[in-house]
Design a protein around this motif. Sequence first.
Motif, PDB file in Angstrom:
ATOM      1  N   ARG A 192       8.285 -10.673 -11.648  1.00  0.00           N
ATOM      2  CA  ARG A 192       6.822 -10.586 -11.614  1.00  0.00           C
ATOM      3  C   ARG A 192       6.248 -11.597 -10.610  1.00  0.00           C
ATOM      4  N   ASN A 193       6.704 -12.835 -10.683  1.00  0.00           N
ATOM      5  CA  ASN A 193       6.176 -13.853  -9.766  1.00  0.00           C
ATOM      6  C   ASN A 193       6.489 -13.528  -8.314  1.00  0.00           C
ATOM      7  N   LEU A 194       7.651 -12.922  -8.127  1.00  0.00           N
ATOM      8  CA  LEU A 194       8.026 -12.524  -6.777  1.00  0.00           C
ATOM      9  C   LEU A 194       7.154 -11.376  -6.285  1.00  0.00           C
ATOM     10  N   PHE A 201       4.095 -10.568  -7.194  1.00  0.00           N
ATOM     11  CA  PHE A 201       2.727 -10.973  -6.900  1.00  0.00           C
ATOM     12  C   PHE A 201       2.723 -12.216  -6.023  1.00  0.00           C
ATOM     13  N   SER A 202       3.210 -12.046  -4.802  1.00  0.00           N
ATOM     14  CA  SER A 202       3.248 -13.138  -3.835  1.00  0.00           C
ATOM     15  C   SER A 202       3.275 -12.513  -2.455  1.00  0.00           C
ATOM     16  N   GLN A 203       3.294 -13.321  -1.431  1.00  0.00           N
ATOM     17  CA  GLN A 203       3.354 -12.778  -0.072  1.00  0.00           C
ATOM     18  C   GLN A 203       4.621 -11.949   0.107  1.00  0.00           C
ATOM     19  N   THR A 204       5.724 -12.409  -0.508  1.00  0.00           N
ATOM     20  CA  THR A 204       6.963 -11.632  -0.411  1.00  0.00           C
ATOM     21  C   THR A 204       6.781 -10.257  -1.045  1.00  0.00           C
ATOM     22  N   ARG A 212       3.963  -8.601  -1.641  1.00  0.00           N
ATOM     23  CA  ARG A 212       3.055  -7.792  -0.818  1.00  0.00           C
ATOM     24  C   ARG A 212       3.800  -7.197   0.365  1.00  0.00           C
TER      25      ARG A 212
END
Lengths: 260, 330
Positions: free
Chosen positions: B186-188, B190-193, B195
């Motif tokens: 989840r954290n990955l 919702f991040s630039q990565t 996206r």
Amino acid sequence: MSALLSLTGVEKVFGGLRAIGGVGFDVAPGSIFGLIGPNGAGKTTLFNVITGVYRPERGKVVFDGEDVTGWAPSRVALRGIARTFQNIRLFRGMTVEQNVMVAGHRIHETSLLDAVLRTRAFAKEEREFQRRARELLEIFGLVALAREPAESLPYGSQRRLEIARALMLSPKLLLLDEPAAGMNSQEAADLEQQIRFLRDELKLTVVLVEHNMSVVMNVCEALHVVDHGETIAEGPPAVIKTHPKVLAAYLGREAEGVEP
Amino acid sequence: MRWPLRFGVAAVVLAVLYGVGLGVEAGLIEYVQRIVLLAGINVILAVGLNLINGTTGQFSIGHAGFMAVGAYTAAFLGEQLAPKLAAALGPGAVASALTFNLALLAGAAMAALAGLAVGAPSLRLKGDYLAIVTLGFGEIIRIVFNNASFLGAATGYYGNSPAGLPPYTTFFWVYSWVIVIVLVVRNLTFSQTGRSLIAIREDEVAAEAMATPTTRLKVTAFTLSAATAGIAGGLFAHLQSGIRPEDFKFEKSIDMIIMIIIGGLGSISGAVIGGVFLAVTLELMRDLQEYRLVLYAALLIAIMLLRPQGLLGSQELGSVLARLRRRARP
């Protein structure tokens, strides 16, 4: 002043077809440069060579003092050349804001681990991404639509969103591939304003491929005309307008010698 | 959240998991317990596969192969480690917990390596090459285990003791790993990565023109996805007395794909729902074993006709519920 972008003797062959045969031109920093020619002349192919999508068989692309010929597209983009596409290529399912944020790679410094652990540096960077994206959307009058899916925008807004997204790269050079296509005359006039704004306020150099001649003649300071992959003329709009070869290319041979 | 607070929350969550685990072991019959644990393992598989198939849009149809690599590595290594750690720390819960988690991590690492080896060449290309290569990989790896005599070949690997592999896989460990993996993914996402991964799915050419390092990100996502399948494999191995090559047949990869299609490609909460759904229906359909693939085919056709985007589409449960609530309000 030396050129920001300089092409020399660029040749691109597809199978047996020579799409571009030895085209060269210089784009002065801070100028608005038009690349024009009839359909199929090789304008988009030239854009693809400049941005690294195609590797030319011969010739050189020098950008900002560095030979970027044959670089991967992502590396060229990171170096400072941003572009839009003739047939709009937005990330359709993503929101307007996210479309812009995706292009933030030049200010992206935190690592994957920062993202996974949600560190303070990560939160700070995300806010910065969002702030910049909003700033750009503001310029193009899209900020109210920031949370809408990109595919829901009308055509003209999608074109403007593509420019906003390209600007997120903080480029030095912006390549616009038919930005006025499908726009009505009011939208096209607004586009002229926006292109001048990019140059005057954001200090960008702009190269555009465009078929809308009123836009081209109004905003471009220098033009380069190609036909069948070869240069047929170059110079300021006033000269190009009456150049016999250009008239022939656009209107056919019969037009030679006819006063415009 | 500040770090002390995070550790506090983590401690509370672990305590609750432990408590619920004790409850599950005391209150549920073994058959139901097994379904609950399989559901958790499915969730890990689905969330991991969704990262590459759903979020990044690169189709892997051989994830059972990575699960197998993780399962065999964890099982084999666990057997080697157990006596050494028991000698060093004294036999007991601490030694076996350490053995188990080290074995799981080793399984994840081996699966990740296999993922890197498969992904690095095939993800340099645009298009569906990954599907073809992973399909081949899944079959090859199964045949390798089928012939590896030190891993029991076709009869399977049952460890060194006559009772088979130790039953390390408990409610507590399965769901601790579920939480860790769901949070990481989840954290990955919702991040630039994340996206950028979605941008690759939406339009790879445009993503590249926007300076996205497409190949590197695709390989990263695929490797991570393989690693999660490896963890799931290790958990699966220690749920049974042994593992056989036929546990990781092509059908297993299809099961995983069905999980994420049911939930909605690109949605983490959808993958969770799909994983649980499949664990339960698989058990309910136990008597209909031979019709399973027919029923799945029918289910998939129904989904394609009625709700092609899956249960949640590419959205998360939270945003779907929020929209429903807004609509319900006058």
